[in-house]
Design a protein around this motif. Structure first.
Motif, short mmCIF file in Angstrom:
data_model
loop_
_atom_site.label_atom_id
_atom_site.label_comp_id
_atom_site.label_asym_id
_atom_site.label_seq_id
_atom_site.Cartn_x
_atom_site.Cartn_y
_atom_site.Cartn_z
N GLU A 141 -2.82 -7.86 -0.94
CA GLU A 141 -2.82 -6.81 -1.95
C GLU A 141 -1.86 -7.07 -3.10
O GLU A 141 -1.99 -6.46 -4.17
N ASN A 175 -5.51 4.91 3.94
CA ASN A 175 -4.86 4.23 2.82
C ASN A 175 -5.25 4.92 1.51
O ASN A 175 -6.30 5.56 1.42
N TYR A 212 -6.68 -5.90 1.51
CA TYR A 212 -5.65 -5.30 2.37
C TYR A 212 -5.73 -5.86 3.78
O TYR A 212 -4.71 -6.13 4.42
N ASN A 246 -5.46 2.89 7.86
CA ASN A 246 -4.41 1.87 7.87
C ASN A 246 -4.22 1.39 9.30
O ASN A 246 -3.72 2.12 10.16
N TYR A 285 -5.95 0.64 -2.06
CA TYR A 285 -6.05 -0.26 -0.91
C TYR A 285 -7.39 -0.12 -0.21
O TYR A 285 -7.57 -0.60 0.90
#
Length: 558
Positions: free
Chosen positions: A289, A546, A284, A555, A550
């Motif tokens: 991804e 996330n 990620y 994030n 992920y």
């Protein structure tokens, strides 16, 4: 991003005399300031045996840097080792990965460092350094801290895993040994510095760093307290200066090829399920991804079996594994499955490294034709999960398929209380929810539940299904990292006591045997639980984490 020459030109400008003066105040002279500025990110600290010895390792690295014409600048990261197992504090475990990565990123940027030597040992430090290396895209080399030696007690070899087994028996009020015998194992199972001497998450990640070509050969398994560890540290110091002069950056080393090789090595090792979360977080971070994901991990699990026999899924210790050839022997055994043109920090391709590797098949590291398990780690899917992770070599064969009534718990603490009180029966499926990235918050590691199941003798008749994570120490029938997590309204949130749960590891299925209309009715009445925390760093996870597919970290994309 600028490199060594650009940074040198900047710092030598007359207008930057202030910066030069500050550096000289620490003992660096004008000649030092003309050299490549090598950051030494050292996770030394006094809170963990995996890091207590890294003071000497860093000194060896710095000696190598000076020898090769660089100037080392050391800084420290938290030495992560969870002591709060089974308690609320364990929810901070995974967040340390993002905290350390952010720290390394910030210090490197603000310190105008040209390159990094990343010294780390334990569960979240190594993956944190991987994320930082990928984010910064400067020359890097890893120096893992290495595993501790096995201990000796009562005439036999022991590790902390043996101690865990006895502790949990005391936890349920059925000790199998006296307090004096427990103290004997306690005093012997961790004989010195290093990461715990089994193939848990720490050693899995150190092995994967080697498989990716990010440390020198043997760096993943050389004993923590050994001349080899110091030799490698010194050579790594010399190598990072050469990598800097040659402008070989992390993007030249952390590639899709090297990550694919790491996934295959993970299956061959039969390593920790946590490694999947860390590799997915790395993918990620690199925005890969769409290619490096659970589908690919599942595909590779059918191509590369588990060929190692190392505790907790096997018999031997990390010292035995190292003596049998370690990571290089594993890679040699599975060479036909690898992308051997991948680069490494040694300056050689993987093919060139493996041409010099020695692999003698043994009971510790086997040939592909004689695996210890058909699969290392697999992905389950079904109406209870779009994805969930299983480490197959640690599951009793009779439990690879299991069907039983759900016993639902909303926290690890609640599940442990039920186990302590002997309220779990043979055949039950423990459903432990609201421990995922947002629900925990922090993607909690709940392996103490497995420890109590084993202590009660239920590992051959009960299973655990959770949206939390499970330690690489754990041995038993567990399914973890269930996604969508319960806090996001995933199917796990809809399970009620008594519902029939069906686990089929060979068929890669995880299902609840409840009519879809009933589940939909439950969904309409479901309400998100009140948050466990309302301030501090865990609130970031409750808001920004996330999903498991992920890697479960914060994030950080706009």
């Amino acid at each position: 991003m600028s490199g060594y020459k650009e940074n040198l030109e900047f710092i030598q400008r007359p207008e930057n005399a202030r910066a030069r003066s500050l550096l000289k105040s620490m003992g660096y002279d004008s000649e030092d300031l003309k050299r490549p500025r090598i950051g030494i990110a050292n996770s030394w600290g006094e809170t963990s045996p995996g890091h207590i010895h890294l003071r000497a390792v860093a000194d060896a690295v710095k000696a190598g840097v000076w020898q090769a014409g660089g100037a080392p600048f050391e800084f420290n990261s938290p030495a992560q080792c969870p002591m709060a197992v089974g308690e609320h504090g364990m929810r901070y475990d995974l967040p340390t990965r993002d905290i350390i990565a952010a720290e390394v990123e910030a210090i490197t940027k603000i310190g105008l460092l040209d390159a990094l030597v990343l010294i780390s040992s334990c569960d979240k430090n190594v993956p944190a350094h991987l994320l930082a290396a990928a984010r910064l895209d400067i020359p890097v080399i890893f120096v893992p801290g290495g595993p501790m030696s096995s201990g000796g007690s009562c005439g036999g070899s022991v590790t902390i895993a043996n101690l865990d087994e006895e502790c949990y028996l005391y936890g349920i009020g059925e000790p199998g040994i006296s307090e004096e015998e427990l103290a004997d194992i306690e005093n012997a199972s961790c004989p010195g510095a290093g990461s715990c001497a089994i193939l848990g998450t720490a050693n899995t990640m150190q092995c994967l760093v080697e498989a990716m070509g990010l440390c020198l050969p043997g760096g993943g398994t050389a004993p923590a307290v050994s001349a080899r560890r110091l030799w490698q540290a010194k050579e790594s110091g010399r190598r990072i200066v050469q990598l800097t002069n040659d402008d070989i950056r992390s993007s030249d080393l952390i590639t899709k090829k090297s990550v694919r090789n790491a996934i295959k090595a993970l299956h061959a090792l039969g390593g920790s399920t946590n490694a999947i979360a860390h590799l997915l977080a790395l993918a990620y971070e690199k925005r890969w991804e769409d290619e490096i994901n659970l589908d690919l991990i599942e595909k590779f699990s059918d191509q590369v079996p588990c060929i190692t026999n190392v505790t907790p899924s096997g018999t031997y210790s990390m010292s035995d594994f190292d003596a049998a050839g370690g990571v290089q022997a594993v890679l040699k055994s599975i060479e036909s499955h690898l992308e051997t043109d991948a680069a490494s920090v040694s300056g050689q391709t993987l093919k060139e490294l493996l041409d010099n590797a020695v692999f003698r098949p043994s009971d510790i590291i086997r040939e592909l034709s004689n695996p210890t398990a058909e699969n290392g780690l697999v992905v389950l899917r079904g109406n209870l999960a779009s994805s969930a992770i299983v480490r197959t070599p640690v599951i009793p064969r009779d439990m690879l398929c299991h069907e039983g009534p759900a016993r639902v718990f909303h926290s690890q603490e609640e599940a442990i209380r039920a186990l302590r009180d002997h309220r779990i029966k043979a055949g039950d499926v423990l459903v432990l929810r609201y421990e995922g990235p947002k629900g925990g918050p922090g993607f909690n590691e709940v392996f103490k539940v497995i420890g109590f199941l084993n202590a009660l003798g239920l590992e051959s008749s009960c299973a655990l299904v959770t949206d939390g994570r499970i330690s690489g120490f754990a041995k038993g029938p567990y399914i973890c990292q269930v996604s969508p997590e319960a806090a996001e309204g995933g199917p796990l949130a809809l399970v009620e006591d008594g519902d029939t749960i069906r686990i089929d590891v060979p068929g890669r299925r995880l299902d609840i045997k409840v009519d879809a209309q009933v589940l939909e009715k439950r969904r309409l009445s479901w309400k998100r639980p009140e948050p466990r925390v309302r301030d501090g760093v865990l609130t970031l996870y409750a808001k920004l984490a996330n999903p498991p597919e992920y890697g479960g970290g914060i994030n950080m994309r706009l």
